[in-house]
Scaffold this motif. Structure first.
Motif, PDB file in Angstrom:
ATOM      1  N   ILE A 149       0.840  -1.199   0.000  1.00 42.90           N
ATOM      2  CA  ILE A 149       0.000   0.000   0.000  1.00 42.90           C
ATOM      3  C   ILE A 149       0.875   1.250   0.000  1.00 42.90           C
ATOM      4  N   GLU A 150       1.901   1.268   0.842  1.00 41.97           N
ATOM      5  CA  GLU A 150       2.800   2.427   0.887  1.00 41.97           C
ATOM      6  C   GLU A 150       3.440   2.670  -0.473  1.00 41.97           C
ATOM      7  N   LYS A 151       3.932   1.603  -1.092  1.00 43.45           N
ATOM      8  CA  LYS A 151       4.560   1.729  -2.408  1.00 43.45           C
ATOM      9  C   LYS A 151       3.555   2.232  -3.445  1.00 43.45           C
ATOM     10  N   GLY A 152       2.330   1.674  -3.415  1.00 48.48           N
ATOM     11  CA  GLY A 152       1.302   2.105  -4.361  1.00 48.48           C
ATOM     12  C   GLY A 152       0.925   3.565  -4.190  1.00 48.48           C
ATOM     13  N   LEU A 153       0.841   4.030  -2.944  1.00 46.23           N
ATOM     14  CA  LEU A 153       0.534   5.434  -2.677  1.00 46.23           C
ATOM     15  C   LEU A 153       1.637   6.348  -3.202  1.00 46.23           C
ATOM     16  N   LEU A 154       2.875   6.001  -2.924  1.00 51.37           N
ATOM     17  CA  LEU A 154       4.007   6.836  -3.347  1.00 51.37           C
ATOM     18  C   LEU A 154       4.142   6.867  -4.867  1.00 51.37           C
ATOM     19  N   GLN A 155       3.782   5.771  -5.537  1.00 49.69           N
ATOM     20  CA  GLN A 155       3.873   5.709  -6.995  1.00 49.69           C
ATOM     21  C   GLN A 155       2.655   6.299  -7.687  1.00 49.69           C
ATOM     22  N   GLY A 156       1.653   6.682  -6.910  1.00 46.45           N
ATOM     23  CA  GLY A 156       0.453   7.243  -7.500  1.00 46.45           C
ATOM     24  C   GLY A 156      -0.504   6.223  -8.069  1.00 46.45           C
ATOM     25  N   LYS A 157      -0.312   4.945  -7.750  1.00 45.36           N
ATOM     26  CA  LYS A 157      -1.187   3.890  -8.262  1.00 45.36           C
ATOM     27  C   LYS A 157      -2.371   3.624  -7.334  1.00 45.36           C
ATOM     28  N   VAL A 158      -2.271   4.100  -6.101  1.00 44.95           N
ATOM     29  CA  VAL A 158      -3.326   3.929  -5.101  1.00 44.95           C
ATOM     30  C   VAL A 158      -3.749   5.311  -4.617  1.00 44.95           C
ATOM     31  N   HIS A 159      -5.050   5.536  -4.509  1.00 38.95           N
ATOM     32  CA  HIS A 159      -5.526   6.861  -4.113  1.00 38.95           C
ATOM     33  C   HIS A 159      -5.607   7.024  -2.602  1.00 38.95           C
ATOM     34  N   VAL A 160      -6.085   6.009  -1.893  1.00 34.84           N
ATOM     35  CA  VAL A 160      -6.087   6.046  -0.429  1.00 34.84           C
ATOM     36  C   VAL A 160      -5.782   4.656   0.106  1.00 34.84           C
ATOM     37  N   GLY A 161      -5.111   4.618   1.240  1.00 33.11           N
ATOM     38  CA  GLY A 161      -4.819   3.363   1.923  1.00 33.11           C
ATOM     39  C   GLY A 161      -5.411   3.381   3.314  1.00 33.11           C
ATOM     40  N   ILE A 162      -5.756   2.205   3.807  1.00 30.71           N
ATOM     41  CA  ILE A 162      -6.287   2.060   5.162  1.00 30.71           C
ATOM     42  C   ILE A 162      -5.413   1.048   5.886  1.00 30.71           C
ATOM     43  N   PHE A 163      -4.645   1.500   6.878  1.00 31.61           N
ATOM     44  CA  PHE A 163      -3.813   0.587   7.648  1.00 31.61           C
ATOM     45  C   PHE A 163      -3.360   1.256   8.945  1.00 31.61           C
ATOM     46  N   PRO A 164      -2.896   0.465   9.931  1.00 34.12           N
ATOM     47  CA  PRO A 164      -2.421   1.047  11.193  1.00 34.12           C
ATOM     48  C   PRO A 164      -1.077   1.741  11.004  1.00 34.12           C
ATOM     49  N   ALA A 165      -0.976   2.963  11.449  1.00 33.87           N
ATOM     50  CA  ALA A 165       0.233   3.768  11.210  1.00 33.87           C
ATOM     51  C   ALA A 165       1.232   3.593  12.344  1.00 33.87           C
TER      52      ALA A 165
END
Length: 311
Positions: A149-165
């Motif tokens: 999810i982190e990688k997808g967010l940084l690459q712009g492939k994912v718009h929002v992620g839901i996970f414990p920070a």
């Protein structure tokens, strides 16, 4: 962006872009033979394409032969420039799509957890609201690992992620949307099930085989885990519950994920007033998104649905 050094200064043609795509595949797969299945063309055809690209560039891009496949210095520069070029093309396409009167394309939401029934119902409402307001959007809702999810967010492939920070990385924003306590529990087949909390000693806890949550949690959660004999590992709650239900392990679970088992008496909490820690689920987004409208829509809808949970 670095300009590709063509022999005769001119605009890149569609043919140049096709050759660069072949070159990118060869580099990323480590050679001509390895790139064959990905490109769907033969090794000899790939060789012709690379030779044509080298001729158009005016220099050698790679060494190939019995010694293997290696990039020249110029080849490395062209490869990195091509990556920037293709990324710019993708950014342009996303920008054009976002300027239309109606949003279209994919809206990607990835979660690291399988949601319990309460959160599933909230996301049912999220999806319903987004689809009704923006019917041309293709919604992708899926579970992935935190790293993915982190990688997808940084690459712009994912718009929002839901996970414990539990840890935060540069470039991402974290908005808590749900907080709950996580409790130690056991199945009815475990030796602790029929003992009272007072009968279970600290030594018993130190010897009891317990499940590690699979990520490096901090604070009170880490302090609680240090009391136990960590002999198994499972991150996602629904998989962790399987280990617990074997009767071989203790494990930490949110009450919402085991409420049915608590109600029917097949699982129990152990010392819930003293052995617990807080679990916080966050909505995570890119600080500089490629598709800000899609991100904003997902954020606003999710935050509205979970507005009463972050207390």
């Amino acid at each position: 962006m670095m300009q590709l050094p063509l022999n005769n200064p001119r605009h890149l043609s569609d043919y140049d872009l096709r050759l660069l795509k072949v070159f990118q595949a060869v580099v990323e797969h480590g050679g001509f033979s390895a790139a064959e299945p990905h490109l769907g063309i033969t090794k000899s055809t790939i060789s012709i394409h690379i030779s044509n690209l080298e001729q158009r560039m005016g220099f050698k891009l790679c060494q190939r032969g019995r010694s293997g496949f290696t990039l020249t210095h110029e080849g490395q520069s062209v490869y990195h420039a091509a990556l920037g070029l293709f990324e710019s093309v993708q950014d342009f396409s996303m920008l054009v799509n976002s300027l239309g009167s109606e949003l279209s394309g994919e809206l990607v939401i990835w979660c690291s957890e399988q949601l319990d029934q309460e959160k599933q119902l909230k996301f049912v409402e999220v999806i319903k609201q987004i689809h009704r307001k923006h019917p041309a959007l293709h919604i992708e809702l899926d579970t992935m690992s935190i790293d993915q999810i982190e990688k997808g967010l940084l690459q712009g492939k994912v718009h929002v992620g839901i996970f414990p920070a539990y840890h935060k990385i540069d470039g991402l924003d974290y908005l808590p949307i749900h907080r709950e306590q996580v409790f130690l529990c056991c199945d009815k087949k475990h030796p602790f099930f029929n003992q009272t909390d007072n009968q279970i000693s600290d030594e018993d806890f130190a010897n009891a085989e317990t499940i590690h949550p699979g990520i490096d949690i901090t604070g009170e959660g880490k302090a609680q885990l240090e009391r136990f004999n960590l002999k198994a590992k499972s991150y996602q709650f629904f998989m962790r519950k399987i280990l617990i239900k074997s009767g071989e392990y203790l494990g930490f679970m949110p009450q919402g994920h085991i409420q049915k088992e608590l109600n029917d008496g097949s699982m129990r909490l152990i010392k819930p007033n003293s052995i617990n820690y807080n679990f916080t689920l966050s909505l995570v987004v890119n600080k500089s998104p490629r598709e800000s409208k899609k991100q904003a829509i997902a954020m606003a809808t999710i935050l509205a649905s979970f507005k009463d949970d972050d207390q």
